[in-house]
Enzyme design. Structure first.
Site, PDB file in Angstrom:
ATOM      1  N   ARG A  96       6.700  -3.706   1.902  1.00 34.50           N
ATOM      2  CA  ARG A  96       6.407  -2.273   1.780  1.00 34.50           C
ATOM      3  C   ARG A  96       7.396  -1.451   2.597  1.00 34.50           C
ATOM      4  NH1 ARG A  96       1.040  -4.147   2.478  1.00 34.50           N
ATOM      5  NH2 ARG A  96       1.016  -3.261   4.573  1.00 34.50           N
ATOM      6  N   ARG A 146       1.495  -6.520  -1.134  1.00 31.79           N
ATOM      7  CA  ARG A 146       0.550  -6.943  -0.097  1.00 31.79           C
ATOM      8  C   ARG A 146       1.253  -7.281   1.224  1.00 31.79           C
ATOM      9  NH1 ARG A 146      -3.753 -11.052  -1.945  1.00 31.79           N
ATOM     10  NH2 ARG A 146      -4.754 -10.101  -0.152  1.00 31.79           N
ATOM     11  N   CYS A 147       2.563  -7.287   1.220  1.00 33.51           N
ATOM     12  CA  CYS A 147       3.352  -7.666   2.397  1.00 33.51           C
ATOM     13  C   CYS A 147       3.876  -6.402   3.092  1.00 33.51           C
ATOM     14  CB  CYS A 147       4.514  -8.543   1.950  1.00 33.51           C
ATOM     15  SG  CYS A 147       5.712  -8.896   3.246  1.00 33.51           S
ATOM     16  N   SER A 148       3.575  -6.266   4.381  1.00 31.02           N
ATOM     17  CA  SER A 148       4.004  -5.072   5.118  1.00 31.02           C
ATOM     18  C   SER A 148       5.527  -4.996   5.233  1.00 31.02           C
ATOM     19  CB  SER A 148       3.360  -5.030   6.505  1.00 31.02           C
ATOM     20  OG  SER A 148       3.772  -6.142   7.284  1.00 31.02           O
ATOM     21  N   ASN A 207       6.474  -7.578  -3.002  1.00 27.59           N
ATOM     22  CA  ASN A 207       5.066  -7.961  -3.000  1.00 27.59           C
ATOM     23  C   ASN A 207       4.337  -6.863  -2.241  1.00 27.59           C
ATOM     24  OD1 ASN A 207       2.504  -8.945  -2.412  1.00 27.59           O
ATOM     25  ND2 ASN A 207       3.211 -11.010  -1.960  1.00 27.59           N
TER      26      ASN A 207
END
Length: 117
Positions: A16, A11-13, A9
């Site tokens: 990432r 949007r998830c640090s 995802n």
């Protein structure tokens, strides 16, 4: 040939960070944004068969879980988890890393390097 698959995802640090670690590892990878390319129930069952944790841990217990009206009883079995995640991929923990016959939830970030080596 793909060495590792990351269910990601963007949007998830934490997700990432896992993708960055995989890219730095040099392993051939497939990065799959599971929100844009949802997994089928059968694909989730295959992931769950490899998961190094109880199936229910793959389900996020966040406000989306509460809004959906689900309870822990609704995600108590592998089959229930696969059905819920196929219907509502936003409820999946992230990232999930799949390599060979194993899969892990990449939380905390510190578990990812050991899985890659």
């Amino acid at each position: 040939m793909t060495d590792i698959v990351v269910l990601h995802n963007p949007r998830c640090s934490t997700s990432r960070a896992a993708v960055e670690a995989v890219e730095a590892s040099g392993l051939a990878s497939e990065i799959r944004n599971y929100l844009k390319e949802p997994l089928s129930r059968d694909e989730w069952l295959a992931v769950l068969a490899k998961l190094d944790a109880p199936a229910t841990e793959l389900v996020r217990r966040d406000p989306n879980f509460q809004r959906s009206g689900l309870t822990d009883d609704d995600v108590a079995t592998v089959e229930q988890v696969a059905t819920v995640l196929a219907d509502q991929p936003l409820l999946a923990q992230r990232p999930v890393l799949i390599r060979g016959g194993r899969a892990i939830i990449g939380r905390p970030k510190s578990v990812v390097p050991g899985f890659l080596s």
